[in-house]
Motif scaffolding. Structure first.
Motif, PDB file in Angstrom:
ATOM      1  N   HIS A  82       0.930  -1.191   0.098  1.00  0.00           N
ATOM      2  CA  HIS A  82      -0.107   0.102  -0.005  1.00  0.00           C
ATOM      3  C   HIS A  82       0.868   1.147  -0.002  1.00  0.00           C
ATOM      4  O   HIS A  82       0.540   2.255   0.525  1.00  0.00           O
ATOM      5  N   MET A  83       2.148   1.339  -0.717  1.00  0.00           N
ATOM      6  CA  MET A  83       2.769   2.231  -0.725  1.00  0.00           C
ATOM      7  C   MET A  83       2.354   3.351  -1.391  1.00  0.00           C
ATOM      8  O   MET A  83       1.502   3.183  -2.321  1.00  0.00           O
ATOM      9  N   ALA A  84       3.256   4.523  -1.541  1.00  0.00           N
ATOM     10  CA  ALA A  84       2.895   5.743  -2.206  1.00  0.00           C
ATOM     11  C   ALA A  84       2.198   5.715  -3.460  1.00  0.00           C
ATOM     12  O   ALA A  84       1.052   6.017  -3.673  1.00  0.00           O
TER      13      ALA A  84
ATOM     14  N   ALA B  11      -3.773  20.438  14.358  1.00  0.00           N
ATOM     15  CA  ALA B  11      -3.868  22.226  14.283  1.00  0.00           C
ATOM     16  C   ALA B  11      -2.293  22.263  13.750  1.00  0.00           C
ATOM     17  O   ALA B  11      -2.155  23.269  12.938  1.00  0.00           O
ATOM     18  N   SER B  12      -1.284  21.526  13.929  1.00  0.00           N
ATOM     19  CA  SER B  12      -0.122  21.789  13.408  1.00  0.00           C
ATOM     20  C   SER B  12       0.378  21.263  12.110  1.00  0.00           C
ATOM     21  O   SER B  12       1.696  21.070  11.971  1.00  0.00           O
ATOM     22  N   TYR B  13      -0.518  20.503  11.360  1.00  0.00           N
ATOM     23  CA  TYR B  13      -0.317  19.840  10.237  1.00  0.00           C
ATOM     24  C   TYR B  13       0.475  20.683   9.198  1.00  0.00           C
ATOM     25  O   TYR B  13       0.134  21.927   8.949  1.00  0.00           O
ATOM     26  N   GLY B  14       1.386  20.245   8.632  1.00  0.00           N
ATOM     27  CA  GLY B  14       2.440  20.755   7.756  1.00  0.00           C
ATOM     28  C   GLY B  14       3.629  21.283   8.382  1.00  0.00           C
ATOM     29  O   GLY B  14       4.504  21.890   7.894  1.00  0.00           O
ATOM     30  N   ALA B  15       3.934  20.991   9.748  1.00  0.00           N
ATOM     31  CA  ALA B  15       5.256  21.373  10.267  1.00  0.00           C
ATOM     32  C   ALA B  15       6.476  20.988   9.807  1.00  0.00           C
ATOM     33  O   ALA B  15       7.368  21.578   9.604  1.00  0.00           O
ATOM     34  N   ILE B  16       6.227  19.695   9.370  1.00  0.00           N
ATOM     35  CA  ILE B  16       7.555  19.108   8.659  1.00  0.00           C
ATOM     36  C   ILE B  16       7.656  19.696   7.227  1.00  0.00           C
ATOM     37  O   ILE B  16       8.864  19.969   7.061  1.00  0.00           O
ATOM     38  N   SER B  17       6.768  19.589   6.405  1.00  0.00           N
ATOM     39  CA  SER B  17       6.816  19.672   4.879  1.00  0.00           C
ATOM     40  C   SER B  17       6.641  21.239   4.544  1.00  0.00           C
ATOM     41  O   SER B  17       7.006  21.557   3.472  1.00  0.00           O
ATOM     42  N   GLY B  18       6.076  21.888   5.490  1.00  0.00           N
ATOM     43  CA  GLY B  18       5.535  23.366   5.031  1.00  0.00           C
ATOM     44  C   GLY B  18       4.382  23.290   4.280  1.00  0.00           C
ATOM     45  O   GLY B  18       3.876  24.223   3.709  1.00  0.00           O
ATOM     46  N   ASN B  19       3.591  22.136   3.897  1.00  0.00           N
ATOM     47  CA  ASN B  19       2.478  21.886   3.133  1.00  0.00           C
ATOM     48  C   ASN B  19       1.267  22.211   4.153  1.00  0.00           C
ATOM     49  O   ASN B  19       0.913  21.229   5.009  1.00  0.00           O
ATOM     50  N   LYS B  20       0.563  23.185   3.898  1.00  0.00           N
ATOM     51  CA  LYS B  20      -0.570  23.942   4.912  1.00  0.00           C
ATOM     52  C   LYS B  20      -1.686  23.115   4.233  1.00  0.00           C
ATOM     53  O   LYS B  20      -2.113  23.044   2.930  1.00  0.00           O
ATOM     54  N   LEU B  21      -2.903  22.551   5.180  1.00  0.00           N
ATOM     55  CA  LEU B  21      -4.081  22.046   4.676  1.00  0.00           C
ATOM     56  C   LEU B  21      -5.068  22.968   3.637  1.00  0.00           C
ATOM     57  O   LEU B  21      -5.165  22.476   2.397  1.00  0.00           O
TER      58      LEU B  21
ATOM     59  N   HIS C   7      13.901  10.035  14.157  1.00  0.00           N
ATOM     60  CA  HIS C   7      13.194   9.428  13.423  1.00  0.00           C
ATOM     61  C   HIS C   7      13.714   9.901  11.928  1.00  0.00           C
ATOM     62  O   HIS C   7      14.108  10.981  11.573  1.00  0.00           O
ATOM     63  N   VAL C   8      14.152   8.691  11.101  1.00  0.00           N
ATOM     64  CA  VAL C   8      14.967   8.883   9.981  1.00  0.00           C
ATOM     65  C   VAL C   8      14.089   8.225   8.707  1.00  0.00           C
ATOM     66  O   VAL C   8      13.600   7.417   8.814  1.00  0.00           O
ATOM     67  N   GLY C   9      14.600   8.846   7.511  1.00  0.00           N
ATOM     68  CA  GLY C   9      13.867   8.420   6.320  1.00  0.00           C
ATOM     69  C   GLY C   9      14.311   9.232   5.032  1.00  0.00           C
ATOM     70  O   GLY C   9      14.971  10.185   5.294  1.00  0.00           O
ATOM     71  N   GLY C  10      13.996   8.887   3.767  1.00  0.00           N
ATOM     72  CA  GLY C  10      14.491   9.583   2.707  1.00  0.00           C
ATOM     73  C   GLY C  10      13.446  10.740   2.562  1.00  0.00           C
ATOM     74  O   GLY C  10      12.385  10.879   3.021  1.00  0.00           O
ATOM     75  N   ILE C  11      14.050  11.921   2.003  1.00  0.00           N
ATOM     76  CA  ILE C  11      13.539  13.125   1.847  1.00  0.00           C
ATOM     77  C   ILE C  11      12.042  12.961   1.116  1.00  0.00           C
ATOM     78  O   ILE C  11      11.291  13.619   1.097  1.00  0.00           O
ATOM     79  N   ASP C  12      11.989  11.711   0.121  1.00  0.00           N
ATOM     80  CA  ASP C  12      10.737  11.583  -0.649  1.00  0.00           C
ATOM     81  C   ASP C  12       9.622  11.518   0.612  1.00  0.00           C
ATOM     82  O   ASP C  12       8.214  11.395   0.164  1.00  0.00           O
ATOM     83  N   LEU C  13       9.839  10.773   1.736  1.00  0.00           N
ATOM     84  CA  LEU C  13       8.740  10.418   2.699  1.00  0.00           C
ATOM     85  C   LEU C  13       8.438  11.455   3.457  1.00  0.00           C
ATOM     86  O   LEU C  13       7.468  11.786   4.449  1.00  0.00           O
ATOM     87  N   ARG C  14       9.176  13.038   3.495  1.00  0.00           N
ATOM     88  CA  ARG C  14       8.727  13.922   4.265  1.00  0.00           C
ATOM     89  C   ARG C  14       7.345  14.124   4.093  1.00  0.00           C
ATOM     90  O   ARG C  14       6.690  14.797   5.219  1.00  0.00           O
TER      91      ARG C  14
ATOM     92  N   VAL D  31      14.927  13.321  10.483  1.00  0.00           N
ATOM     93  CA  VAL D  31      16.119  13.207   9.931  1.00  0.00           C
ATOM     94  C   VAL D  31      15.703  12.866   8.388  1.00  0.00           C
ATOM     95  O   VAL D  31      15.488  11.458   8.333  1.00  0.00           O
ATOM     96  N   HIS D  32      16.327  13.407   7.411  1.00  0.00           N
ATOM     97  CA  HIS D  32      15.960  12.956   6.021  1.00  0.00           C
ATOM     98  C   HIS D  32      17.341  12.938   5.197  1.00  0.00           C
ATOM     99  O   HIS D  32      17.914  13.951   5.341  1.00  0.00           O
ATOM    100  N   GLY D  33      17.295  12.028   4.448  1.00  0.00           N
ATOM    101  CA  GLY D  33      18.447  11.795   3.423  1.00  0.00           C
ATOM    102  C   GLY D  33      18.190  12.323   2.026  1.00  0.00           C
ATOM    103  O   GLY D  33      16.995  12.060   1.747  1.00  0.00           O
TER     104      GLY D  33
END
Length: 530
Positions: A143-145, A234-244, A311-318, A342-344
């Motif tokens: 069920h990935m992206a 309420a703070s959705y988007g804090a990681i990516s900057g994508n606001k609702l 928490h680690v992952g690739g930048i595509d998972l941000r 942390v993203h690679g």
């Protein structure tokens, strides 16, 4: 059921992680130094008694020589705060979670760059004197992206591969999971403490979804599937900057049949099976399967006591994965569950993004098939900063392979002692946002410095290799020189003595064509096989 008594007996006096079965069918984890075949001393000085028959999983924690380290801590870039921050810990333990592979195919070298990042972070943390507990999930539910580009099972890559090969999807998952672990071993990645599988955590996911519905963070849609209410965070988007309010309907990361949700940015926690007949589970909402994001929330919360330091992952998972995971986890724990994200960065190959359509997907096996040491890939990745986009090439892999062989030959020439020598420049590079290129440059400088003795060079290289993981003590098997090559080497040495640089360069080219790597230094020329 495995019998761990022999492993426990061999590990007495060593630090170990034990996962013990409880009488109620659950598990509990204990970490510490094994005192006897039934006793373990934890970091608080408590003596814990256990029954070896209750051990489900056991791992001996590698011991690093820390005698020269009295201070220092890792600071690394946190995507959410957009700043380099010192990692957090609780009582000397750093909890880590790394998003793992989806096992419907082999992990390519770009995927492996992310998994190496988690290994480098963990090794550096241990080098500074702390302990690490690392969890990496195995996604064996398809069920990935971008798995749902079209309706039904044909859009699910796990099931599509099952149909293509006429093979049970879980047989496919286990095969590629085994190959994933084989690749990690080839890259000298220290295994995580646990590798939980999505398919084995269905009851826990269902309980979590029920909790999210109960606390009004999720709802049952008009189509019977369960969705997370994005607006409840309420703070959705804090990681990516994508606001609702900026997200548009129809972005490619969601399923194509989600007419039952209230808001286009909501996402599925549980999908009703519909016409799907494989990889489905019973639930309070009928047969179905979990959404993409819920497994990481559930496994990180349950296995790391509801708090993740790194928490680690690739930048595509941000986005959307980590953004959605954060919203779910915080709703379940009623706190900020993860301290640092942390993203690679992305990996290109010879200037292009790797893709099946472009025919340039490179696997670790491809590197090996070209006669290169698999650790040449690790070395190449170390020579680039983890959060900078990297362009890998066959030329860079071949150069890394040659340098590895040269360093291992030099290590053998520098002696056989196992002593480590603390090096301030190496530790500063590693603890300052994991600057592995600077650490590698430091070793190159040490290699060439005639003022540093052979024993000191070996000891510093060994110290750095605790994190770099290049297996520098491996003995390289040297082929015998042919009389022709020996003659060319003698001629080139004489040409250099005569300052006949043109002849020297021509002879170097002939020697390199014959398979030698030539280096010139203050004491003359040296060589190694490529």
């Amino acid at each position: 059921m495995n019998d761990f008594r022999g492993e426990v007996a061999e590990a007495l006096g060593k630090r170990a992680t034990l996962r013990l079965r409880d009488s109620d069918g659950g598990f509990r984890d204990i970490v510490g130094v094994l005192q006897s075949e039934t006793e373990l001393l934890n970091r608080r000085g408590e003596l814990i008694t256990f029954n070896p028959d209750d051990i489900a999983v056991m791992r001996v924690i590698p011991v690093f020589n820390r005698r020269d380290i009295s201070h220092g801590s890792l600071s690394i870039y946190d995507t959410m705060s957009r700043s380099v921050k010192e990692i957090t810990q609780i009582d000397g333990l750093v909890t880590m979670y790394c998003c793992g592979p989806t096992v419907y195919r082999d992990a390519h070298v770009g995927n492996l760059r992310t998994f190496l990042l988690a290994d480098l972070i963990a090794r550096t943390i241990v080098l500074t004197g702390l302990d690490v507990q690392l969890i990496q999930n195995i996604t064996d539910v398809g069920h990935m992206a971008d798995d749902f580009q079209e309706d039904g099972a044909e859009g699910d890559k796990m099931l599509a591969e099952s149909k293509r090969t006429n093979t049970d999807p879980f047989e496919i998952a286990r095969r590629y999971e085994d190959r994933f672990h084989q690749d990690l071993a080839r890259l000298n990645v220290i295994p995580a403490d646990f590798y939980p599988k999505a398919s084995e955590n269905m009851p826990e996911m269902i309980v979590a979804i029920e909790e999210l519905i109960a606390n009004k963070s999720a709802y049952v849609g008009s189509d019977g599937s369960v969705y997370f209410d994005a607006a409840s965070c309420a703070s959705y988007g804090a990681i990516s900057g994508n606001k609702l309010d900026s997200l548009k309907p129809g972005h490619r990361y969601e399923y194509t049949d989600e007419g039952g949700k209230k808001f286009h940015a909501d996402w599925a926690l549980w999908k009703v099976a519909g016409g799907r007949t494989q990889m489905i589970w019973d639930s309070p909402w009928g047969p179905g399967f979990p959404g993409w994001h819920i497994e990481c929330s559930v496994m990180s919360i349950n296995l790391l006591q509801s708090h993740v330091n790194v928490h680690v992952g690739g930048i595509d998972l941000r986005f959307p994965h980590h953004e959605n995971e954060r919203a779910q986890s915080n709703a379940l724990t009623a706190q900020e569950t993860v301290d640092m994200w942390v993203h690679g960065e992305h990996l290109l190959f010879e200037g292009r993004k790797m893709s099946k359509s472009a025919g340039n997907v490179v696997l670790l096996q491809d590197v090996i098939d070209r006669g290169l040491d698999p650790l040449a890939l690790r070395f190449s990745l170390l020579e680039n900063r983890y959060r900078s986009q990297m362009d890998l090439s066959w030329a860079s892999l071949e150069a890394a392979h040659a340098t590895l062989r040269r360093w291992r030959t030099a290590m053998a020439q520098w002696g056989s002692a196992d002593d480590l020598k603390f090096d301030q420049e190496v530790i500063d590079a590693l603890t300052n946002d994991l600057d592995t290129p600077r650490a590698v440059q430091r070793l190159r400088a040490i290699e060439k410095d005639p003022a540093i003795g052979a024993l000191d060079k070996r000891a510093i290289f060994l110290f750095a290799d605790q994190v770099l993981g290049l297996d520098l003590t491996r003995v390289e098997i040297q082929k015998a020189l042919t009389p022709e090559i020996e003659s060319l080497l003698t001629q080139r040495a004489q040409a250099r003595a005569d300052k006949n640089w043109s002849a020297s360069d021509q002879l170097r080219a002939q020697l390199e064509e014959a398979g030698l790597e030539i280096s010139d230094g203050p004491t003359g020329q040296s060589w190694s096989w490529r």
